[in-house]
Scaffold this motif. Sequence first.
Motif, PDB file in Angstrom:
ATOM      1  N   SER A  18     -38.883 -57.053   3.416  1.00 54.18           N
ATOM      2  CA  SER A  18     -37.620 -57.375   4.104  1.00 54.18           C
ATOM      3  C   SER A  18     -36.430 -57.427   3.142  1.00 54.18           C
ATOM      4  O   SER A  18     -35.296 -57.445   3.578  1.00 54.18           O
ATOM      5  CB  SER A  18     -37.758 -58.704   4.850  1.00 54.18           C
ATOM      6  OG  SER A  18     -37.984 -59.753   3.930  1.00 54.18           O
ATOM      7  N   LYS A  23     -33.496 -48.877   4.834  1.00 57.05           N
ATOM      8  CA  LYS A  23     -34.872 -48.510   5.177  1.00 57.05           C
ATOM      9  C   LYS A  23     -35.499 -47.665   4.071  1.00 57.05           C
ATOM     10  O   LYS A  23     -34.825 -47.283   3.106  1.00 57.05           O
ATOM     11  CB  LYS A  23     -34.878 -47.773   6.521  1.00 57.05           C
ATOM     12  CG  LYS A  23     -34.443 -48.697   7.661  1.00 57.05           C
ATOM     13  CD  LYS A  23     -34.629 -48.067   9.024  1.00 57.05           C
ATOM     14  CE  LYS A  23     -34.230 -49.067  10.117  1.00 57.05           C
ATOM     15  NZ  LYS A  23     -34.418 -48.512  11.470  1.00 57.05           N
ATOM     16  N   ASN A  30     -31.856 -52.338   6.719  1.00 51.99           N
ATOM     17  CA  ASN A  30     -33.142 -53.008   6.900  1.00 51.99           C
ATOM     18  C   ASN A  30     -32.838 -54.470   7.126  1.00 51.99           C
ATOM     19  O   ASN A  30     -32.775 -55.263   6.196  1.00 51.99           O
ATOM     20  CB  ASN A  30     -33.998 -52.821   5.636  1.00 51.99           C
ATOM     21  CG  ASN A  30     -35.254 -53.688   5.657  1.00 51.99           C
ATOM     22  OD1 ASN A  30     -35.637 -54.224   6.686  1.00 51.99           O
ATOM     23  ND2 ASN A  30     -35.898 -53.822   4.498  1.00 51.99           N
ATOM     24  N   ARG A 148     -36.918 -51.508  13.776  1.00 49.42           N
ATOM     25  CA  ARG A 148     -37.943 -51.676  12.751  1.00 49.42           C
ATOM     26  C   ARG A 148     -38.453 -50.329  12.239  1.00 49.42           C
ATOM     27  O   ARG A 148     -39.101 -50.259  11.203  1.00 49.42           O
ATOM     28  CB  ARG A 148     -39.099 -52.457  13.399  1.00 49.42           C
ATOM     29  CG  ARG A 148     -39.899 -53.293  12.463  1.00 49.42           C
ATOM     30  CD  ARG A 148     -40.982 -54.027  13.223  1.00 49.42           C
ATOM     31  NE  ARG A 148     -41.976 -53.112  13.767  1.00 49.42           N
ATOM     32  CZ  ARG A 148     -43.008 -53.493  14.525  1.00 49.42           C
ATOM     33  NH1 ARG A 148     -43.162 -54.768  14.846  1.00 49.42           N
ATOM     34  NH2 ARG A 148     -43.870 -52.613  14.985  1.00 49.42           N
ATOM     35  N   ASN A 151     -38.609 -49.079   8.463  1.00 45.01           N
ATOM     36  CA  ASN A 151     -38.520 -50.160   7.474  1.00 45.01           C
ATOM     37  C   ASN A 151     -39.665 -50.034   6.482  1.00 45.01           C
ATOM     38  O   ASN A 151     -40.771 -49.651   6.851  1.00 45.01           O
ATOM     39  CB  ASN A 151     -38.623 -51.530   8.162  1.00 45.01           C
ATOM     40  CG  ASN A 151     -37.279 -52.027   8.658  1.00 45.01           C
ATOM     41  OD1 ASN A 151     -36.254 -51.410   8.391  1.00 45.01           O
ATOM     42  ND2 ASN A 151     -37.293 -53.134   9.375  1.00 45.01           N
TER      43      ASN A 151
END
Length: 487
Positions: A18, A23, A30, A148, A151
């Motif tokens: 994270s 990304k 991200n 997402r 990611n």
Amino acid sequence: MNDKYKAIIGLEMHCEVSNTNSKVFSDSRNSYSEEANVNINAIDLGFPGVLPIVNKEAIKKALMASIILNCKQPEYVYFERKNYYYPDLPKGFQLTQETKPCPIGIYGEIEYYLNGEKKIAKINNIHLEEDAASLDHYASFSTINYNRCGNPLLELVTYPCFHNSDEALAFIETMISIYRYAGISEADSKKGHIRCDVNISIMDSSKDENDEKNYGTRVEIKNVCSLGGIRDAINYEIKRQIELKETNKYAEMEQQTRRWDEDEGKTFYMRSKANAIDYKYFIEPNIPKYRLTQEFINEVKKSIPVLPNERMQHYINELGLSEYDATILVREKEISDYYDEVVRLDVDPIEACKWVNTIIIGSMNKLEKSLSELGITAEMLGKVIKLVMNNKLSQNNAKKIIYRAIAENKDPLKIIEDEQLSQIDDEKLIVKLVNEAFDENEDVVRQFKEGKDYVANFFVGQVMKKTKGQANPNRTLEIIREEIKKR
Ligand code: MN
């Protein structure tokens, strides 16, 4: 567990990286967002003609994890396509590093502790890949959120080296704390950062565990997203497989993939391994192979901060804490930093540990609050502990004050000052109160003189009552013993 059987458990632990800005193959942000489909672009959606760009920061973080796990690094960084279609994967393939020697790390190991006992987890490989979108299913329709999608995701594959849910959980918690300490990921399961596939088989306890031929039929449970879910799924599956053994139905069980249903608290059959998908891996041609130099590895190695295991060794060997206490302290970096700060204030490390592990962590758990929400800074706690150590405040009063400070959101030192709760250690006053208590209880004094030593505590109690709990009980007892001789 039934001790006729032993469970053999391996994990595939996914952790979303994270802590990168963008990304892994595109410049979309991200970051977690409540709003669907805001952090997306043409690359994430796999539009025709788009080309991936590798995020160097994601490579660094993956390499960091590989080094921490004592893995062997590959000569080149490159990616391969894992081909399959699913609505959460619009490109029709996932960029990953699954087949050897592609992974960013292979054949490693890492120590973890379970109830103070050191154990070793064996790592098959760790690789960097892209995450898929998230699907939400409703009664008559489903939604897709591509935030997402793309990611950076780390997949850590262990050997089947765990035997029960406690070991598996202790390992996962260790990895979560490593990811956090190293700044790789927030590793927050509430944000969906942690997802695990669990492989489980059972075998006869009497047979040799080092020979794979003795393992039973392997069952894989897919995509369990919470730590509690992982624990329950493992326990359920072990029980289910043992029941099949005991009812002679085990031989019919095929190698299979199951899913964990959190609401039902059960695993359900999804598909047989006989129908396993052939992913037709091949090297992604649009990303050039990148040679991994020793200089780059060293540079990343240098950027790794002090990790929980190292801190633990320091706590045990230099500060004299037990392994059990040290494990609790290092679990969260925030707590470990806090403890270090209290010790830096020249507070005895063992005393500091008692207060942090019981009062502070206990309150955080009970009130479901973060350390900063509790409002007791390291400095406040350090000062209160010092008052206790210097006999200026009784242990009991100190605890009560800390709890009150938390409940009323106040500075504990202010409470002590306002209510003059500092412990009475004025000798003359205690001597006076002891004698007062003797005069009021002549019968008990007589018993004391006759050798009934246990009544000494009665007088300690009397003095405590007179001082509203502020006298130092140990010193009071000493004075009682001196004064009774004069009677
Ligand atoms: Mn994968």
